[in-house]
Design an enzyme around this catalytic site. Structure first.
Site, PDB file in Angstrom:
ATOM      1  N   SER A 120       0.812  -1.217   0.000  1.00  0.00           N
ATOM      2  CA  SER A 120       0.000   0.000   0.000  1.00  0.00           C
ATOM      3  C   SER A 120       0.850   1.273   0.000  1.00  0.00           C
ATOM      4  CB  SER A 120      -0.941   0.012   1.214  1.00  0.00           C
ATOM      5  OG  SER A 120      -0.208  -0.150   2.415  1.00  0.00           O
ATOM      6  N   VAL A 181      -9.989  -0.401   7.910  1.00  0.00           N
ATOM      7  CA  VAL A 181     -11.096  -1.162   7.321  1.00  0.00           C
ATOM      8  C   VAL A 181     -11.003  -1.214   5.794  1.00  0.00           C
ATOM      9  CG1 VAL A 181     -12.600  -0.642   9.293  1.00  0.00           C
ATOM     10  CG2 VAL A 181     -12.828   0.695   7.181  1.00  0.00           C
ATOM     11  N   TYR A 190     -11.311 -11.178   9.575  1.00  0.00           N
ATOM     12  CA  TYR A 190     -11.943 -12.071  10.547  1.00  0.00           C
ATOM     13  C   TYR A 190     -11.426 -11.779  11.937  1.00  0.00           C
ATOM     14  CZ  TYR A 190      -7.751 -14.527  11.692  1.00  0.00           C
ATOM     15  OH  TYR A 190      -6.506 -14.800  12.178  1.00  0.00           O
ATOM     16  N   ILE A 241     -11.776   2.197  -2.640  1.00  0.00           N
ATOM     17  CA  ILE A 241     -13.006   2.127  -1.854  1.00  0.00           C
ATOM     18  C   ILE A 241     -12.945   3.238  -0.817  1.00  0.00           C
ATOM     19  CG2 ILE A 241     -14.338   0.716  -0.243  1.00  0.00           C
ATOM     20  CD1 ILE A 241     -12.424  -1.553  -1.907  1.00  0.00           C
ATOM     21  N   ASN A 478      -5.325 -11.604   3.056  1.00  0.00           N
ATOM     22  CA  ASN A 478      -4.955 -10.539   3.995  1.00  0.00           C
ATOM     23  C   ASN A 478      -3.627 -10.825   4.709  1.00  0.00           C
ATOM     24  OD1 ASN A 478      -6.631  -8.347   3.763  1.00  0.00           O
ATOM     25  ND2 ASN A 478      -8.139  -9.069   5.262  1.00  0.00           N
ATOM     26  N   TYR A 479      -3.148 -12.073   4.597  1.00  0.00           N
ATOM     27  CA  TYR A 479      -1.796 -12.365   5.077  1.00  0.00           C
ATOM     28  C   TYR A 479      -0.894 -12.460   3.857  1.00  0.00           C
ATOM     29  CZ  TYR A 479      -4.021 -13.480   9.563  1.00  0.00           C
ATOM     30  OH  TYR A 479      -4.726 -13.432  10.736  1.00  0.00           O
TER      31      TYR A 479
HETATM   32  C1  FAD Z   1      -0.731  -6.390  13.515  1.00  0.00           C
HETATM   33  C2  FAD Z   1      -1.692  -6.960  12.516  1.00  0.00           C
HETATM   34  C3  FAD Z   1      -2.821  -7.648  12.959  1.00  0.00           C
HETATM   35  C4  FAD Z   1      -3.736  -8.161  12.055  1.00  0.00           C
HETATM   36  N1  FAD Z   1      -4.833  -8.822  12.524  1.00  0.00           N
HETATM   37  C5  FAD Z   1      -5.741  -9.320  11.651  1.00  0.00           C
HETATM   38  C6  FAD Z   1      -6.908  -9.990  12.101  1.00  0.00           C
HETATM   39  O1  FAD Z   1      -7.139 -10.151  13.294  1.00  0.00           O
HETATM   40  N2  FAD Z   1      -7.770 -10.473  11.180  1.00  0.00           N
HETATM   41  C7  FAD Z   1      -7.547 -10.318   9.833  1.00  0.00           C
HETATM   42  O2  FAD Z   1      -8.393 -10.754   9.040  1.00  0.00           O
HETATM   43  N3  FAD Z   1      -6.453  -9.689   9.388  1.00  0.00           N
HETATM   44  C8  FAD Z   1      -5.550  -9.190  10.251  1.00  0.00           C
HETATM   45  N4  FAD Z   1      -4.443  -8.554   9.775  1.00  0.00           N
HETATM   46  C9  FAD Z   1      -4.228  -8.448   8.327  1.00  0.00           C
HETATM   47  C10 FAD Z   1      -5.009  -7.282   7.758  1.00  0.00           C
HETATM   48  O3  FAD Z   1      -6.369  -7.616   7.654  1.00  0.00           O
HETATM   49  C11 FAD Z   1      -4.479  -6.928   6.377  1.00  0.00           C
HETATM   50  O4  FAD Z   1      -3.128  -6.596   6.448  1.00  0.00           O
HETATM   51  C12 FAD Z   1      -5.289  -5.780   5.774  1.00  0.00           C
HETATM   52  O5  FAD Z   1      -5.136  -5.788   4.380  1.00  0.00           O
HETATM   53  C13 FAD Z   1      -4.849  -4.458   6.343  1.00  0.00           C
HETATM   54  O6  FAD Z   1      -5.667  -3.412   5.935  1.00  0.00           O
HETATM   55  P1  FAD Z   1      -5.085  -1.921   6.066  1.00  0.00           P
HETATM   56  O7  FAD Z   1      -6.081  -1.012   5.490  1.00  0.00           O
HETATM   57  O8  FAD Z   1      -4.624  -1.690   7.449  1.00  0.00           O
HETATM   58  O9  FAD Z   1      -3.776  -2.055   5.171  1.00  0.00           O
HETATM   59  P2  FAD Z   1      -3.198  -1.279   3.912  1.00  0.00           P
HETATM   60  O10 FAD Z   1      -1.755  -1.609   3.929  1.00  0.00           O
HETATM   61  O11 FAD Z   1      -3.588   0.140   3.922  1.00  0.00           O
HETATM   62  O12 FAD Z   1      -3.898  -1.996   2.688  1.00  0.00           O
HETATM   63  C14 FAD Z   1      -3.775  -3.366   2.409  1.00  0.00           C
HETATM   64  C15 FAD Z   1      -4.095  -3.614   0.924  1.00  0.00           C
HETATM   65  O13 FAD Z   1      -5.403  -3.147   0.612  1.00  0.00           O
HETATM   66  C16 FAD Z   1      -5.338  -2.070  -0.339  1.00  0.00           C
HETATM   67  N5  FAD Z   1      -6.257  -1.031   0.128  1.00  0.00           N
HETATM   68  C17 FAD Z   1      -6.219  -0.408   1.326  1.00  0.00           C
HETATM   69  N6  FAD Z   1      -7.221   0.466   1.410  1.00  0.00           N
HETATM   70  C18 FAD Z   1      -7.895   0.404   0.250  1.00  0.00           C
HETATM   71  C19 FAD Z   1      -9.027   1.092  -0.244  1.00  0.00           C
HETATM   72  N7  FAD Z   1      -9.648   2.009   0.490  1.00  0.00           N
HETATM   73  N8  FAD Z   1      -9.451   0.819  -1.500  1.00  0.00           N
HETATM   74  C20 FAD Z   1      -8.814  -0.111  -2.252  1.00  0.00           C
HETATM   75  N9  FAD Z   1      -7.738  -0.808  -1.822  1.00  0.00           N
HETATM   76  C21 FAD Z   1      -7.290  -0.551  -0.577  1.00  0.00           C
HETATM   77  C22 FAD Z   1      -3.915  -1.609  -0.294  1.00  0.00           C
HETATM   78  O14 FAD Z   1      -3.542  -0.952  -1.498  1.00  0.00           O
HETATM   79  C23 FAD Z   1      -3.170  -2.884  -0.039  1.00  0.00           C
HETATM   80  O15 FAD Z   1      -3.081  -3.625  -1.234  1.00  0.00           O
HETATM   81  C24 FAD Z   1      -3.508  -8.010  10.669  1.00  0.00           C
HETATM   82  C25 FAD Z   1      -2.389  -7.338  10.235  1.00  0.00           C
HETATM   83  C26 FAD Z   1      -1.467  -6.817  11.131  1.00  0.00           C
HETATM   84  C27 FAD Z   1      -0.251  -6.106  10.631  1.00  0.00           C
END
Ligand code: FAD
Ligand code: NAG
Ligand code: NAG
Ligand code: NAG
Ligand code: NAG
Ligand code: NAG
Ligand code: NAG
Ligand code: NAG
Ligand code: NAG
Length: 538
Positions: A120, A181, A190, A241, A478-479
């Protein structure tokens, strides 16, 4: 009469040459800025939210770094965006999409910045980051039990705002409160409510998205295909989004939590063995996960031991939970003193890793509890792993590199096995006992340290192969794990992408490709693991 015409032709030619050579040398930088100024009715507001690498506005680096959750990507060699646009409204995102496209710049959208591989905010191709941290409004409709939440909100903020309005509503999303989100829901999402209510994505009923043509679409105008794709297919392939509409879910006023540790000397191995049979088949009101790591044995000083931590959420009161645990999992020996009755929002603090009794205000903090270097992988388990298989994992956990490694086992079953595999892009439903997240952390910079730990987790992953899902060896998007394969720079062939695509999405990958081909045929929204469009003959 011919002369003036000729001279104006020369002038024109000169302008074209000048213009083109300036373009060629300007790396899209000034053109992009100029475009933004032309395509924004409100340039003042764009410049207020624009941070450029070139001029290195004092905040550029701070803003870039403050939402990097994996220290692996804070190094000076991590490629950085030309611009960060910290959007405040959808119209600004429309302008950025338009101008990035015009000037051959790629877009990376960042909501919470938790992407495991930094996609991201890092790219080898000249790019801009749309940072949504400031678009984080949450509005809750109690009567209809729905909420609109902007992509830059965190799950912690969402839980807090729901609890502010009601003690009997919740939402089934992740454990870590700083997760955004935007990324989280678009990849599934999840947490401890998944056996009762499924994923976050299963409970989304509408969304706003800025598409490749800069249009703002909602569920109705984007259509059911695209709306399907963004609920689990990863948002980054399809647009930006900006907000989600959620169906909130019912939670009891009091829920029960427990966390107990059992080490090798306390039969951890046998208990984990047993857990595999029990946890996925418990009533859907009970969630018991296990996290496993090696620790120094408290009894034997420096002698190491394997410690299993059983964490549980029960949607009901203590007595009922004790009865159920005695009936289904007596070996674990849960007693009343292990359990606490709390509100649902307090249970999110518990799963978020906060100490007992902390105020729920911490859910509003965007500073993560810990920030380390890490690499993770995921697996789905469909047959219980035999004891000798577990023993082999322990051997790997005893290696030096694994001093901060962890395996997190999350049980499926319940609601997860009722939802059809094709209802959403997320395909891991019936047939899975549980998911494993393999994690290795470290806390010192440098390529050598990084390599040492990453090699360790790759060895673990190889070791696990016979015990986990096959054809494909499934993984959770998401991982994100770039070891599973990447799109070539510029060239995203279906064959290449299907290697990782089928792991994350199984047969849903093909539908994602069809939708991508429909909504973004020129593949503007792309990254190392974005859904490729099918090449259309021109
Ligand atoms: C400490 C930690 C704990 C976690 N715990 C959980 C958990 O309990 N359950 C679970 O399911 N996952 C968990 N995750 C994984 C997490 O769900 C994913 O890393 C998720 O993609 C993170 O979303 P973000 O918006 O924070 O990340 P970002 O790095 O901002 O985005 C992740 C990806 O989505 C894209 N993206 C972000 N926002 C948008 C948008 N608005 N529109 C289009 N694309 C977008 C980005 O370009 C990138 O490809 C965890 C991760 C970490 C680091
Ligand atoms: C321009 O931006 C400012 C600051 O964000 C805002 O207050 C104002 O309403 C905007 N004006 C228009 C015409 O959009
Ligand atoms: C950053 O610098 C650019 C000029 O390169 C300027 O337009 C913009 O307003 C600056 N942003 C901030 C937040 O200072
Ligand atoms: C930008 O500024 C930061 C701190 O002010 C500095 O560390 C960094 O090297 C600068 N980057 C560039 C590209 O000039
Ligand atoms: C954006 O968010 C940051 C951090 O919360 C805050 O300091 C800043 O004032 C916000 N900016 C706007 C324009 O809302
Ligand atoms: C471990 O299991 C053995 C055999 O089932 C049992 O006798 C023993 O009491 C257990 N130990 C603990 C600490 O539960
Ligand atoms: C475990 O013991 C080793 C060796 O004494 C020590 O270096 C290490 O810091 C200990 N780890 C923890 C988490 O206590
Ligand atoms: C890194 O982790 C080790 C092992 O847990 C610990 O002993 C050490 O103090 C940590 N170092 C830093 C700089 O945090
Ligand atoms: C892209 O594909 C074409 C045709 O297959 C090939 O010639 C070219 O080298 C590829 N480029 C990259 C960067 O892989």
């Amino acid at each position: 009469m011919g002369t003036p015409k000729f001279s104006s032709f020369l002038v024109l030619l000169f302008v074209i040459i000048l213009c083109c050579s300036w373009r060629a040398f300007s790396d899209g930088h000034n053109d992009f800025l100029e475009c933004l100024s032309l395509h924004s009715n409100n340039y003042t507001s764009i410049s207020d939210i624009l941070y450029t690498r070139k001029s290195n506005n004092s905040s550029y680096l701070t803003i870039l770094q403050s939402y990097i959750r994996n220290l692996r990507f804070t190094s000076p060699s991590t490629p950085k965006p030309l611009f960060i646009i910290r959007a405040l409204q959808e119209s600004q995102i429309q302008s950025v999409v338009y101008c990035a496209k015009e000037n051959g710049l790629q877009i990376r959208t960042r909501s919470g910045g938790h992407d495991y591989e930094g996609l991201s905010y890092a790219s080898e191709i000249p790019f801009v980051v749309i940072d949504l941290m400031n678009m984080s409004q949450i509005s809750i409709n109690l009567e209809k039990r729905t909420a609109w939440v902007q992509s830059g909100a965190t799950v912690g903020e969402l839980y807090y705002r729901i609890a502010e309005k009601s003690r009997t509503l919740g939402f089934p999303a992740g454990a870590c409160p700083t997760v955004g989100v935007g990324g989280h829901f678009s990849g599934g999402g999840y947490g401890s409510l998944l056996r009762k209510y499924g994923l976050a994505a299963d409970n989304i009923i509408d969304a706003h998205l800025v598409d490749v043509n800069g249009r703002i679409l909602n569920r109705k105008s984007m259509g059911e295909d695209l709306f399907w794709a963004i609920r689990g297919g990863g948002g980054a392939s399809f647009g930006v989004i900006t907000a989600w509409k959620l169906q909130l879910v019912a939670v009891p006023e009091k829920v029960t939590i427990f966390s107990v540790n059992r080490n090798s000397e306390q039969n951890a191995t046998q208990l984990i063995q047993r857990w595999q049979h029990v946890a996925p088949n418990l009533p859907e009101d009970i969630f018991v996960s296990v996290s496993i790591r090696r620790v120094n044995s408290s009894i034997h000083g420096e002698k190491k031991t394997i410690q299993a931590t059983f964490n549980s959420l029960f949607l009901g009161e203590i007595d009922k939970l004790l009865t159920l645990m005695r009936q289904h999992f007596p070996e674990l020996g849960i007693e009343g003193k292990d359990c606490s009755e709390v509100s649902w929002v307090q249970s999110t603090l518990f799963f978020g890793g906060f100490p007992n009794g902390v105020s729920s205000d911490v859910l509003l903090s965007r500073v993560p509890l810990t920030r380390l270097y890490f690499k993770a992988k995921s697996d789905y388990v469909q047959e219980p792993i035999p004891e000798y298989g577990l023993e082999g994992i322990w051997k790997l956990l005893y290696k030096d590199e694994a001093d901060m490694a962890q395996l997190i086992l999350s049980p499926y079953g319940g609601r997860m096995k009722e939802i059809s595999k094709s209802a959403l892009p997320f395909p891991h439903r019936a047939g899975n006992l549980y998911k494993i997240q393999h994690l290795v952390y470290w806390n010192t910079s440098g390529a050598a340290e990084s390599e040492r730990h990453i090699n360790w987790i790759r060895r673990l992953y190889t070791y696990m192969a016979p015990y986990v899902s096959r054809f494909p060896r499934a993984a959770y998007v998401n991982y994100r794990d770039l070891d599973l394969g990447v799109n070539n720079k510029g060239n995203t062939s279906y064959a290449q992408a299907s290697i990782w695509g089928f792991k994350y999405f199984k047969n849903n990958f093909n539908r994602l490709v069809r939708i991508k081909t429909m909504v973004d045929p020129a593949n503007f929204f792309k990254n190392e693991q974005s859904i490729p469009p099918l090449m259309v003959d021109k």
